[in-house]
Each structure stands twice: as C-alpha cells, then as structure tokens.
Motif scaffolding. Structure first.
Motif, mmCIF file in Angstrom:
data_model
loop_
_atom_site.group_PDB
_atom_site.id
_atom_site.type_symbol
_atom_site.label_atom_id
_atom_site.label_comp_id
_atom_site.label_asym_id
_atom_site.label_seq_id
_atom_site.Cartn_x
_atom_site.Cartn_y
_atom_site.Cartn_z
ATOM 1 N N GLN A 158 0.944 -1.177 -0.113
ATOM 2 C CA GLN A 158 -0.024 0.093 0.047
ATOM 3 C C GLN A 158 0.669 0.972 -0.124
ATOM 4 O O GLN A 158 1.774 1.021 0.472
ATOM 5 C CB GLN A 158 -0.851 -0.170 1.037
ATOM 6 C CG GLN A 158 -1.365 1.358 1.132
ATOM 7 C CD GLN A 158 -3.110 1.555 2.340
ATOM 8 O OE1 GLN A 158 -2.884 0.089 2.803
ATOM 9 N NE2 GLN A 158 -4.273 1.909 2.108
ATOM 10 N N CYS A 159 1.084 2.121 -1.014
ATOM 11 C CA CYS A 159 1.274 3.396 -1.128
ATOM 12 C C CYS A 159 1.141 4.381 0.364
ATOM 13 O O CYS A 159 0.110 4.413 0.627
ATOM 14 C CB CYS A 159 0.725 4.047 -2.466
ATOM 15 S SG CYS A 159 1.703 5.508 -2.591
ATOM 16 N N THR A 160 1.930 4.581 0.665
ATOM 17 C CA THR A 160 2.217 5.241 2.151
ATOM 18 C C THR A 160 2.108 6.926 1.221
ATOM 19 O O THR A 160 1.531 7.726 2.677
ATOM 20 C CB THR A 160 3.138 5.280 2.072
ATOM 21 O OG1 THR A 160 5.098 6.034 1.582
ATOM 22 C CG2 THR A 160 3.987 3.774 3.005
ATOM 23 N N LYS A 161 1.483 7.385 0.752
ATOM 24 C CA LYS A 161 1.310 8.542 -0.206
ATOM 25 C C LYS A 161 -0.537 8.856 -0.404
ATOM 26 O O LYS A 161 -0.544 9.409 -0.067
ATOM 27 C CB LYS A 161 2.186 9.255 -1.754
ATOM 28 C CG LYS A 161 2.817 10.653 -1.253
ATOM 29 C CD LYS A 161 3.396 10.865 -2.714
ATOM 30 C CE LYS A 161 3.882 12.105 -2.881
ATOM 31 N NZ LYS A 161 4.476 12.421 -4.208
ATOM 32 N N CYS A 162 -0.322 7.512 -1.360
ATOM 33 C CA CYS A 162 -2.061 7.750 -1.812
ATOM 34 C C CYS A 162 -2.649 6.742 -1.770
ATOM 35 O O CYS A 162 -3.825 6.304 -1.785
ATOM 36 C CB CYS A 162 -1.522 8.085 -3.518
ATOM 37 S SG CYS A 162 -1.941 6.779 -3.894
ATOM 38 N N ASN A 163 -2.087 6.009 -0.531
ATOM 39 C CA ASN A 163 -3.067 4.592 -0.047
ATOM 40 C C ASN A 163 -3.382 3.590 -1.422
ATOM 41 O O ASN A 163 -4.243 2.553 -1.287
ATOM 42 C CB ASN A 163 -4.081 4.894 0.619
ATOM 43 C CG ASN A 163 -3.420 5.980 2.154
ATOM 44 O OD1 ASN A 163 -2.986 5.013 2.299
ATOM 45 N ND2 ASN A 163 -4.004 6.230 2.253
ATOM 46 N N ASN A 164 -2.984 4.027 -2.674
ATOM 47 C CA ASN A 164 -3.139 2.778 -3.677
ATOM 48 C C ASN A 164 -2.555 1.244 -3.676
ATOM 49 O O ASN A 164 -1.375 1.292 -2.811
ATOM 50 C CB ASN A 164 -2.276 3.630 -4.751
ATOM 51 C CG ASN A 164 -2.496 2.836 -6.507
ATOM 52 O OD1 ASN A 164 -3.954 1.751 -6.267
ATOM 53 N ND2 ASN A 164 -2.043 2.468 -7.289
ATOM 54 N N ILE A 165 -3.243 0.564 -3.997
ATOM 55 C CA ILE A 165 -3.137 -0.518 -3.893
ATOM 56 C C ILE A 165 -2.231 -1.269 -4.611
ATOM 57 O O ILE A 165 -3.038 -1.712 -5.328
ATOM 58 C CB ILE A 165 -4.233 -1.995 -2.590
ATOM 59 C CG1 ILE A 165 -4.293 -1.495 -1.040
ATOM 60 C CG2 ILE A 165 -3.435 -2.984 -2.398
ATOM 61 C CD1 ILE A 165 -5.339 -1.501 -1.072
ATOM 62 N N TYR A 167 6.923 0.831 -8.045
ATOM 63 C CA TYR A 167 6.649 2.151 -7.539
ATOM 64 C C TYR A 167 4.957 2.595 -7.756
ATOM 65 O O TYR A 167 4.187 1.597 -8.052
ATOM 66 C CB TYR A 167 7.241 3.233 -8.751
ATOM 67 C CG TYR A 167 6.874 3.047 -10.027
ATOM 68 C CD1 TYR A 167 6.021 3.842 -10.667
ATOM 69 C CD2 TYR A 167 8.069 2.383 -10.264
ATOM 70 C CE1 TYR A 167 5.962 3.650 -11.870
ATOM 71 C CE2 TYR A 167 7.979 2.215 -12.046
ATOM 72 C CZ TYR A 167 7.227 2.862 -12.482
ATOM 73 O OH TYR A 167 6.420 2.978 -13.479
ATOM 74 N N CYS A 168 4.219 3.317 -7.141
ATOM 75 C CA CYS A 168 3.166 3.550 -6.926
ATOM 76 C C CYS A 168 2.317 3.496 -8.918
ATOM 77 O O CYS A 168 2.816 4.805 -8.975
ATOM 78 C CB CYS A 168 2.652 4.481 -6.262
ATOM 79 S SG CYS A 168 1.004 4.425 -6.291
ATOM 80 N N ASP A 169 1.724 2.813 -8.953
ATOM 81 C CA ASP A 169 1.029 3.632 -10.530
ATOM 82 C C ASP A 169 0.358 4.462 -10.475
ATOM 83 O O ASP A 169 -0.575 5.239 -11.335
ATOM 84 C CB ASP A 169 0.352 2.672 -10.714
ATOM 85 C CG ASP A 169 -0.717 1.418 -10.436
ATOM 86 O OD1 ASP A 169 -1.024 2.102 -9.294
ATOM 87 O OD2 ASP A 169 -0.841 0.441 -10.672
ATOM 88 N N LYS A 170 -0.363 5.089 -9.410
ATOM 89 C CA LYS A 170 -1.121 6.591 -9.103
ATOM 90 C C LYS A 170 -0.062 7.725 -8.908
ATOM 91 O O LYS A 170 -0.293 8.358 -9.417
ATOM 92 C CB LYS A 170 -2.311 6.101 -8.117
ATOM 93 C CG LYS A 170 -3.605 5.189 -9.114
ATOM 94 C CD LYS A 170 -4.595 5.749 -8.470
ATOM 95 C CE LYS A 170 -5.591 5.144 -8.818
ATOM 96 N NZ LYS A 170 -6.396 3.869 -7.737
ATOM 97 N N CYS A 171 0.577 7.657 -7.847
ATOM 98 C CA CYS A 171 0.916 9.071 -7.229
ATOM 99 C C CYS A 171 2.880 8.900 -8.015
ATOM 100 O O CYS A 171 4.026 9.317 -7.744
ATOM 101 C CB CYS A 171 1.127 9.382 -6.018
ATOM 102 S SG CYS A 171 2.089 7.863 -5.260
ATOM 103 N N PHE A 172 3.474 7.750 -8.502
ATOM 104 C CA PHE A 172 4.235 7.270 -8.527
ATOM 105 C C PHE A 172 6.009 7.286 -7.575
ATOM 106 O O PHE A 172 6.618 7.653 -7.822
ATOM 107 C CB PHE A 172 5.279 7.899 -9.937
ATOM 108 C CG PHE A 172 4.751 7.959 -10.946
ATOM 109 C CD1 PHE A 172 4.740 6.682 -11.524
ATOM 110 C CD2 PHE A 172 3.357 8.588 -11.491
ATOM 111 C CE1 PHE A 172 3.874 6.867 -12.723
ATOM 112 C CE2 PHE A 172 2.778 9.178 -12.860
ATOM 113 C CZ PHE A 172 3.051 7.658 -13.205
HETATM 114 ZN ZN LIG Z 1 0.877 6.631 -4.404
#
Ligand SMILES: [Zn+2]
Length: 130
Positions: free
Chosen positions: A28-35, A42-47
C-alpha cells in the motif's frame, strides 16, 4: 544476526510465505494509499516508492482466464489447467495464478469463487475453487 527471521526474507520469499498461508501480500502506497502488487516497484498513481506491506485474504472471483492444454513442468498429473486472473474480494486488485484441472469453459464460469492455496516456484500462485 540478531534480526528477526521475517526481516531476512526477500519480498518474494515473504510473498511466498503468505501465499502458502492462503494470503496475498500487497503493497500500500504510503502517500496515496493506492494498493499495488508486491512485485511492483512504484505506485502507478503517484509514482511514490514507499509502501507498507499489507496481507489480504487470497480469495476472489474469476475475471478472465486462458485454458492451456499443454501442461507445464511440475504439473504432469494435471490434465489441463487455466491461467486465471481474479479480483480479490477485499481490495480492488487483480492477481493471476494457476488453477489445475480446468479443461473447458464450463468448468470455470466468470465470477467463480477461487482461493490461493499454495505457491509453485516456477508457476506462481496455485489456486483452487473456493
Ligand atoms: Zn501512490
């Protein structure tokens, strides 16, 4: 030395350990909570590249699949199998795995409930109808 055993496991080893327990370890992304999948860097929403690891129940419903009649090494006793993409019940993430003994589409309607039961070194997640 002196560190707990779980810290010495690589992300893949940890993922396998959870899979053998019927769970999917996700990031789970610690920045935007994207899973995202454990295997994504890397997170595919906020990188962002910082994640916390979250285990989810390895249960879900079949989204799509491909039936393979050529049985891969290690599954010689299976007649045929399906490579399945399924959506987890507990979060909006698709995971893929191997479901033995599926020979025709009537064996596996879309939406069938399945669960993770094991992990095979060469083939990944092993599934079973739930
Ligand atoms: Zn993210």
């Amino acid at each position: 030395m002196g560190e707990s055993k779980s810290k010495s496991l690589s992300p893949r080893e940890l993922f396998i350990k959870y899979a053998k327990n019927g769970e999917i370890l996700l990031n789970q992304c610690t920045k935007c909570n994207n899973i995202v999948l454990e295997t994504v860097y890397y997170c595919d929403k906020c990188f962002a590249k910082t994640f916390k690891q979250m285990p989810y129940k390895g249960k879900g419903k079949v989204v799509t699949y491909t039936i393979q009649s050529v049985v891969p090494e290690g599954f010689e006793d299976a007649n045929s199998y399906a490579w399945v993409i399924f959506k987890l019940d507990d979060c909006d993430v698709n995971v893929s795995g191997f479901l033995p003994d599926i020979s025709s589409p009537s064996d596996l309607p879309i939406g069938t409930k399945i669960k993770v039961v094991d992990f095979h070194d060469n083939h990944g997640l092993i599934l079973q109808k739930d």
